[in-house]
Motif scaffolding. Structure first.
Motif, short mmCIF file in Angstrom:
data_model
loop_
_atom_site.label_atom_id
_atom_site.label_comp_id
_atom_site.label_asym_id
_atom_site.label_seq_id
_atom_site.Cartn_x
_atom_site.Cartn_y
_atom_site.Cartn_z
N ARG A 232 0.84 -1.20 0.00
CA ARG A 232 0.00 0.00 0.00
C ARG A 232 0.87 1.25 0.00
O ARG A 232 2.00 1.23 0.48
CB ARG A 232 -0.87 0.03 1.26
CG ARG A 232 -1.63 -1.22 1.52
CD ARG A 232 -3.03 -1.06 1.14
NE ARG A 232 -3.76 -2.27 1.50
CZ ARG A 232 -4.97 -2.47 1.10
NH1 ARG A 232 -5.59 -1.57 0.40
NH2 ARG A 232 -5.59 -3.59 1.43
N ALA A 233 0.35 2.34 -0.50
CA ALA A 233 1.07 3.63 -0.48
C ALA A 233 0.39 4.53 0.54
O ALA A 233 -0.59 5.21 0.24
CB ALA A 233 1.03 4.27 -1.86
N TRP A 234 0.88 4.49 1.77
CA TRP A 234 0.32 5.31 2.84
C TRP A 234 1.12 6.57 3.01
O TRP A 234 2.36 6.56 2.94
CB TRP A 234 0.30 4.54 4.16
CG TRP A 234 -0.66 3.39 4.17
CD1 TRP A 234 -1.68 3.14 3.30
CD2 TRP A 234 -0.68 2.32 5.11
NE1 TRP A 234 -2.34 1.99 3.64
CE2 TRP A 234 -1.75 1.46 4.76
CE3 TRP A 234 0.10 2.00 6.22
CZ2 TRP A 234 -2.05 0.31 5.47
CZ3 TRP A 234 -0.22 0.85 6.93
CH2 TRP A 234 -1.28 0.03 6.56
N LYS A 235 0.44 7.68 3.27
CA LYS A 235 1.10 8.95 3.55
C LYS A 235 1.63 8.95 4.98
O LYS A 235 1.09 8.26 5.85
CB LYS A 235 0.12 10.12 3.39
CG LYS A 235 -0.26 10.40 1.97
CD LYS A 235 -1.16 11.62 1.89
CE LYS A 235 -1.51 11.93 0.46
NZ LYS A 235 -2.37 13.09 0.35
N ASN A 236 2.65 9.73 5.21
CA ASN A 236 3.21 9.90 6.54
C ASN A 236 2.21 10.71 7.37
O ASN A 236 1.98 11.88 7.09
CB ASN A 236 4.55 10.62 6.46
CG ASN A 236 5.27 10.69 7.78
OD1 ASN A 236 4.66 10.81 8.83
ND2 ASN A 236 6.59 10.63 7.72
N PRO A 237 1.60 10.10 8.39
CA PRO A 237 0.55 10.80 9.13
C PRO A 237 1.06 11.85 10.12
O PRO A 237 0.28 12.65 10.62
CB PRO A 237 -0.16 9.67 9.88
CG PRO A 237 0.90 8.64 10.08
CD PRO A 237 1.77 8.73 8.86
N PHE A 238 2.36 11.86 10.38
CA PHE A 238 2.89 12.75 11.42
C PHE A 238 3.94 13.73 10.89
O PHE A 238 4.67 14.32 11.67
CB PHE A 238 3.50 11.93 12.55
CG PHE A 238 2.53 10.99 13.20
CD1 PHE A 238 1.37 11.47 13.78
CD2 PHE A 238 2.76 9.63 13.20
CE1 PHE A 238 0.45 10.60 14.37
CE2 PHE A 238 1.86 8.76 13.79
CZ PHE A 238 0.71 9.25 14.37
#
Length: 158
Positions: free
Chosen positions: A109-115
């Motif tokens: 999956r391509a998840w964005k950096n949440p922090f």
């Protein structure tokens, strides 16, 4: 101006952890250039103490250089723009958020950096911003907050 992107590691816990999680022999990246005023090679890096300039010889005291890539493309625009971050904090929350990005990669999956903190910087994020602001070919496909030093090394074709 001849610029070089440096890839390194240390024996510190954070370096060993990054290398383990990214399955890489590197944990850090920085950029060096010849400063004509100081008449020496200077390193621009996001260190745990913040975003800073240091002489190359001091950088090499703290870091084991694994790879050095000379960049033929003019990066002066990106370097002058990233100078606005000098003295800013290290992006600890963004580094922690990188764990989620890596987990996403492992799961396909391509998840964005949440922090990711827009007022702070970690090492590979800074290099991506320099490349993008200098219109380095292909850099527009990189997401600064999601790019690890290992990703950057692969992007540069090494």
């Amino acid at each position: 101006m001849t610029t070089k992107i440096l890839f390194s590691r240390t024996n510190k816990l954070v370096s060993r952890t990054i290398r383990l999680l990214t399955r890489s022999r590197i944990s850090h990246t920085a950029i060096s250039y010849l400063d004509h005023v100081l008449n020496q090679r200077i390193v621009l890096e996001a260190d745990l103490s913040g975003y800073r300039l240091i002489p190359l010889n001091l950088f090499l005291r703290e870091n084991k250089l694994v790879r050095e890539i000379e960049i033929d493309h003019d990066l002066s625009t990106g370097l002058s723009q990233i100078a606005n971050y000098l003295g800013s904090s290290y992006d600890f929350s963004g580094l922690f958020g990188g764990v989620f990005v890596l987990l996403g990669k492992w799961l396909g999956r391509a998840w964005k950096n949440p922090f990711q903190n827009p007022h702070a910087m970690f090492c590979s994020e800074a290099i991506v911003i320099i490349l993008q602001n200098s219109n380095y070919p292909g850099s527009e496909r990189l997401v600064a907050a999601n790019t690890s030093p290992a990703d950057l090394l692969i992007f540069l074709g090494v």
